[in-house]
Scaffold this motif. Sequence first.
Motif, PDB file in Angstrom:
ATOM      1  N   LYS A   1     -31.418  41.704  39.416  1.00  0.00           N
ATOM      2  CA  LYS A   1     -30.957  40.913  40.553  1.00  0.00           C
ATOM      3  C   LYS A   1     -32.079  40.843  41.585  1.00  0.00           C
ATOM      4  CE  LYS A   1     -26.884  40.357  38.801  1.00  0.00           C
ATOM      5  NZ  LYS A   1     -25.617  40.882  39.227  1.00  0.00           N
TER       6      LYS A   1
ATOM      7  N   LEU B   1     -22.584  48.344  38.725  1.00  0.00           N
ATOM      8  CA  LEU B   1     -22.846  47.343  37.683  1.00  0.00           C
ATOM      9  C   LEU B   1     -23.392  46.020  38.244  1.00  0.00           C
ATOM     10  CD1 LEU B   1     -22.613  47.244  34.606  1.00  0.00           C
ATOM     11  CD2 LEU B   1     -20.435  46.092  34.875  1.00  0.00           C
TER      12      LEU B   1
ATOM     13  N   ARG C   1     -23.055  49.244  31.626  1.00  0.00           N
ATOM     14  CA  ARG C   1     -22.365  48.109  30.989  1.00  0.00           C
ATOM     15  C   ARG C   1     -21.760  48.584  29.657  1.00  0.00           C
ATOM     16  NH1 ARG C   1     -21.712  42.150  32.366  1.00  0.00           N
ATOM     17  NH2 ARG C   1     -20.808  41.443  30.448  1.00  0.00           N
TER      18      ARG C   1
ATOM     19  N   PHE D   1     -12.482  46.517  29.066  1.00  0.00           N
ATOM     20  CA  PHE D   1     -12.000  45.127  29.121  1.00  0.00           C
ATOM     21  C   PHE D   1     -11.684  44.586  27.723  1.00  0.00           C
ATOM     22  CE2 PHE D   1     -14.064  46.021  33.032  1.00  0.00           C
ATOM     23  CZ  PHE D   1     -13.178  45.488  33.951  1.00  0.00           C
TER      24      PHE D   1
ATOM     25  N   GLU E   1     -15.234  43.141  43.380  1.00  0.00           N
ATOM     26  CA  GLU E   1     -15.371  41.996  42.453  1.00  0.00           C
ATOM     27  C   GLU E   1     -14.035  41.652  41.793  1.00  0.00           C
ATOM     28  OE1 GLU E   1     -19.009  40.256  42.573  1.00  0.00           O
ATOM     29  OE2 GLU E   1     -17.784  39.889  40.797  1.00  0.00           O
TER      30      GLU E   1
ATOM     31  N   THR F   1     -12.680  37.732  44.200  1.00  0.00           N
ATOM     32  CA  THR F   1     -12.960  36.547  43.382  1.00  0.00           C
ATOM     33  C   THR F   1     -11.653  35.915  42.881  1.00  0.00           C
ATOM     34  OG1 THR F   1     -13.134  38.090  41.552  1.00  0.00           O
ATOM     35  CG2 THR F   1     -15.209  37.298  42.471  1.00  0.00           C
ATOM     36  N   THR F   2     -10.747  36.758  42.372  1.00  0.00           N
ATOM     37  CA  THR F   2      -9.500  36.224  41.802  1.00  0.00           C
ATOM     38  C   THR F   2      -8.587  35.709  42.917  1.00  0.00           C
ATOM     39  OG1 THR F   2      -8.785  38.510  41.683  1.00  0.00           O
ATOM     40  CG2 THR F   2      -9.424  37.509  39.631  1.00  0.00           C
TER      41      THR F   2
ATOM     42  N   ALA G   1      -9.729  32.291  43.729  1.00  0.00           N
ATOM     43  CA  ALA G   1      -9.417  31.361  42.633  1.00  0.00           C
ATOM     44  C   ALA G   1      -7.927  30.985  42.661  1.00  0.00           C
ATOM     45  CB  ALA G   1      -9.782  31.997  41.288  1.00  0.00           C
TER      46      ALA G   1
ATOM     47  N   LEU H   1     -12.102  26.227  38.995  1.00  0.00           N
ATOM     48  CA  LEU H   1     -13.317  27.046  39.138  1.00  0.00           C
ATOM     49  C   LEU H   1     -14.591  26.207  39.080  1.00  0.00           C
ATOM     50  CD1 LEU H   1     -12.356  30.214  37.045  1.00  0.00           C
ATOM     51  CD2 LEU H   1     -12.634  30.076  39.518  1.00  0.00           C
TER      52      LEU H   1
ATOM     53  N   VAL I   1     -17.763  32.583  43.022  1.00  0.00           N
ATOM     54  CA  VAL I   1     -19.124  33.056  43.359  1.00  0.00           C
ATOM     55  C   VAL I   1     -20.017  31.810  43.354  1.00  0.00           C
ATOM     56  CG1 VAL I   1     -21.000  34.615  42.685  1.00  0.00           C
ATOM     57  CG2 VAL I   1     -18.617  35.263  42.210  1.00  0.00           C
TER      58      VAL I   1
ATOM     59  N   PRO J   1     -18.913  29.388  35.940  1.00  0.00           N
ATOM     60  CA  PRO J   1     -18.257  30.087  37.055  1.00  0.00           C
ATOM     61  C   PRO J   1     -18.362  31.602  36.922  1.00  0.00           C
ATOM     62  CG  PRO J   1     -16.619  29.211  35.539  1.00  0.00           C
ATOM     63  CD  PRO J   1     -17.946  28.665  35.101  1.00  0.00           C
TER      64      PRO J   1
ATOM     65  N   ARG K   1     -25.798  39.042  31.254  1.00  0.00           N
ATOM     66  CA  ARG K   1     -25.323  39.646  32.500  1.00  0.00           C
ATOM     67  C   ARG K   1     -24.206  38.818  33.120  1.00  0.00           C
ATOM     68  NH1 ARG K   1     -28.598  43.381  36.755  1.00  0.00           N
ATOM     69  NH2 ARG K   1     -26.629  44.354  37.378  1.00  0.00           N
TER      70      ARG K   1
ATOM     71  N   CYS L   1     -20.062  37.812  33.835  1.00  0.00           N
ATOM     72  CA  CYS L   1     -18.976  38.566  34.469  1.00  0.00           C
ATOM     73  C   CYS L   1     -18.223  39.390  33.425  1.00  0.00           C
ATOM     74  CB  CYS L   1     -18.022  37.598  35.146  1.00  0.00           C
ATOM     75  SG  CYS L   1     -16.550  38.406  35.782  1.00  0.00           S
TER      76      CYS L   1
ATOM     77  N   PHE M   1     -10.058  39.257  32.053  1.00  0.00           N
ATOM     78  CA  PHE M   1      -9.100  39.902  32.968  1.00  0.00           C
ATOM     79  C   PHE M   1      -8.643  38.854  33.987  1.00  0.00           C
ATOM     80  CE2 PHE M   1      -7.930  43.853  35.434  1.00  0.00           C
ATOM     81  CZ  PHE M   1      -7.678  43.255  36.665  1.00  0.00           C
TER      82      PHE M   1
HETATM   83  C1  HEM Z   1     -12.148  34.105  39.047  1.00  0.00           C
HETATM   84  C2  HEM Z   1     -12.605  35.318  39.016  1.00  0.00           C
HETATM   85  C3  HEM Z   1     -14.043  35.723  38.879  1.00  0.00           C
HETATM   86  C4  HEM Z   1     -15.182  34.980  38.994  1.00  0.00           C
HETATM   87  C5  HEM Z   1     -15.310  33.492  39.278  1.00  0.00           C
HETATM   88  C6  HEM Z   1     -16.296  35.882  38.763  1.00  0.00           C
HETATM   89  C7  HEM Z   1     -17.632  35.504  38.756  1.00  0.00           C
HETATM   90  C8  HEM Z   1     -18.682  36.364  38.528  1.00  0.00           C
HETATM   91  C9  HEM Z   1     -20.068  35.980  38.537  1.00  0.00           C
HETATM   92  C10 HEM Z   1     -20.591  34.578  38.809  1.00  0.00           C
HETATM   93  C11 HEM Z   1     -20.797  37.082  38.266  1.00  0.00           C
HETATM   94  C12 HEM Z   1     -22.323  37.199  38.245  1.00  0.00           C
HETATM   95  C13 HEM Z   1     -22.749  37.756  39.585  1.00  0.00           C
HETATM   96  C14 HEM Z   1     -24.219  37.865  39.786  1.00  0.00           C
HETATM   97  O1  HEM Z   1     -24.992  37.640  38.859  1.00  0.00           O
HETATM   98  O2  HEM Z   1     -24.597  38.178  40.914  1.00  0.00           O
HETATM   99  C15 HEM Z   1     -19.891  38.182  38.084  1.00  0.00           C
HETATM  100  C16 HEM Z   1     -20.267  39.471  37.792  1.00  0.00           C
HETATM  101  C17 HEM Z   1     -19.399  40.525  37.750  1.00  0.00           C
HETATM  102  N1  HEM Z   1     -18.027  40.461  37.830  1.00  0.00           N
HETATM  103 FE1  HEM Z   1     -16.906  38.803  38.051  1.00  0.00          FE
HETATM  104  N2  HEM Z   1     -15.807  37.137  38.533  1.00  0.00           N
HETATM  105  C18 HEM Z   1     -14.441  37.083  38.583  1.00  0.00           C
HETATM  106  C19 HEM Z   1     -13.565  38.137  38.373  1.00  0.00           C
HETATM  107  C20 HEM Z   1     -13.935  39.431  38.129  1.00  0.00           C
HETATM  108  C21 HEM Z   1     -13.015  40.509  37.888  1.00  0.00           C
HETATM  109  C22 HEM Z   1     -11.496  40.365  37.826  1.00  0.00           C
HETATM  110  C23 HEM Z   1     -13.767  41.655  37.734  1.00  0.00           C
HETATM  111  C24 HEM Z   1     -13.324  43.049  37.454  1.00  0.00           C
HETATM  112  C25 HEM Z   1     -12.146  43.391  36.998  1.00  0.00           C
HETATM  113  C26 HEM Z   1     -15.163  41.270  37.863  1.00  0.00           C
HETATM  114  C27 HEM Z   1     -16.223  42.140  37.794  1.00  0.00           C
HETATM  115  C28 HEM Z   1     -17.546  41.744  37.776  1.00  0.00           C
HETATM  116  C29 HEM Z   1     -18.657  42.683  37.650  1.00  0.00           C
HETATM  117  C30 HEM Z   1     -18.556  44.195  37.590  1.00  0.00           C
HETATM  118  C31 HEM Z   1     -19.825  41.916  37.612  1.00  0.00           C
HETATM  119  C32 HEM Z   1     -21.248  42.395  37.411  1.00  0.00           C
HETATM  120  C33 HEM Z   1     -21.554  42.336  35.924  1.00  0.00           C
HETATM  121  C34 HEM Z   1     -22.960  42.776  35.545  1.00  0.00           C
HETATM  122  O3  HEM Z   1     -23.906  42.541  36.308  1.00  0.00           O
HETATM  123  O4  HEM Z   1     -23.095  43.316  34.449  1.00  0.00           O
HETATM  124  N3  HEM Z   1     -15.219  39.913  38.090  1.00  0.00           N
HETATM  125  N4  HEM Z   1     -18.594  37.715  38.242  1.00  0.00           N
END
Ligand code: HEM
Length: 451
Positions: free
Chosen positions: A53, A68, A80, A87, A255, A259-260, A263, A314, A320, A385, A391, A393, A398
């Motif tokens: 990042k 993470l 990871r 999940f 996160e 986010t949810t 949405a 979305l 995001v 989205p 890398r 989501c 979920f």
């Molecule tokens: C509509 C719902 C969601 C959207 C649109 C979304 C979107 C994203 C996006 C765009 C990223 C990349 C972020 C980055 O690169 O800076 C991300 C990463 C991540 N999201 Fe989601 N997310 C959602 C729901 C969730 C949920 C429900 C969880 C956990 C239960 C979650 C946990 C994470 C985590 C831990 C990462 C980092 C993953 C990594 O770098 O390996 N997200 N999400």
Amino acid sequence: MFVFQDLLFTQMREFAAQFYPIYRFSTVYVNIVHFLNPNDIELVLSTTKHLSKSKIYTFLHNWLGTGLLTSTGAKWHTRRKILTPAFHFSILQQFLNIFNDETAKLVQKLEVECGKVINVVPPVTHFTLQSIAETAMGLSSIDESVQKEYRKAIYQIGQIFLRRLSKPWYRLNTIYSLSNLAKEENAMVKILHDFSNSIITEREKGVTTSITDKMESYSKKKRLAMLDLLLTAKKEGADIDYEGIREEVDTFMFEGHDTTSMAISFILLVLANHQDIQIKVVEEILRVIGPLKTPTYNDLQELKYTERCIKETLRLFPSVPFISRYASEEFTTKTGYTIPEGTVLHIHIIDLHRNARIYPDPLKFDPDRFLPENASERHPFAYIPFSAGPRNCIGQKFALLELKTVLCGILRKFSLEKVDDMHDITFKADLVLRPKNDIKIKILQRQLQDV
Ligand code: HEM
């Protein structure tokens, strides 16, 4: 109030419209290249070369540590690997019981508001916060006042992050740490860490909760919910200590709910704005599940039209809106520009999704854009989205399950009427795509015989 960070957000988006497919924004402190074209975005996201990042994420370290979302290299990889099984679809199937229970509570709450105009964001956020706490952390419930304080602190920390970003001299830790903003940040981080510490303590003590039985059933299948996975890994001597667990609790609580929550709020707005589409979603739910039955995992997989509506929401309102990576080596984009090592690679998810070259009449809400025959010709990185590549989501499935469950519960009980026009919604610069004002809709008892 119009503040500089909102201007920054608007300006970045205006430049995106003006300088497609790519533009550079340089200061003495930083060199940022903004990516708008799916071929270039694919180049960045699909490789393991630029997994780190950008430096901007270090502003979150005080709060999220290097969990993470913010970690890099071997640490990210190990985490990871530990967290991915949390999940697995067999776990998600168990979570569905919790989503259904929480949906029932949300519906009960909304019942009282029938006939009134409401701002959907607060009740929906309560629902998503409660859902992530129960599913991933194994908590039974969070005290209302603790929830409120937590939500307020999350909002404040987002604003502090952007205020820091808008002042280039605050990039230097030595200067920033002396500022009042840093003091404000420390106060918010204390609230957030007190919250995550209390979650860990409660779970470590093995406090009996209403979902203990469900957690035991995960264990029997040798699959554990997220926090239990981490606690077990620590006990068994894996490379994770208490601080490491707290980083992940903070990361997933944030996160996994903000986010949810956005949405769900936006899809309710969109459906209130499109009665014809709302009716089609209800018809599908009634056809597949019926008026009263609690949805099963398999039922929800059959909601194809509903899923297209979620996807289209979305697209227009990606929770995001921007993500940012670090160029670990020089490379040339598909559009022909040389990007030096160390450049910040800023990916405009929102502008990619609203690009008229890819999505004709881009502001029109049209779920049929995601019919297989319409989507198959589209570039695979034109719709991201949940980010994409190694890398992406971790919570994507979920989130989709949670969204479908709550839509079933709400739409079978209430019809949604337009108050705010979705095209009038303006955004606030923040860590997630937040509306500047409330998202207002009117809810009425649904007369199922009319569907
Ligand atoms: C509509 C719902 C969601 C959207 C649109 C979304 C979107 C994203 C996006 C765009 C990223 C990349 C972020 C980055 O690169 O800076 C991300 C990463 C991540 N999201 Fe989601 N997310 C959602 C729901 C969730 C949920 C429900 C969880 C956990 C239960 C979650 C946990 C994470 C985590 C831990 C990462 C980092 C993953 C990594 O770098 O390996 N997200 N999400």
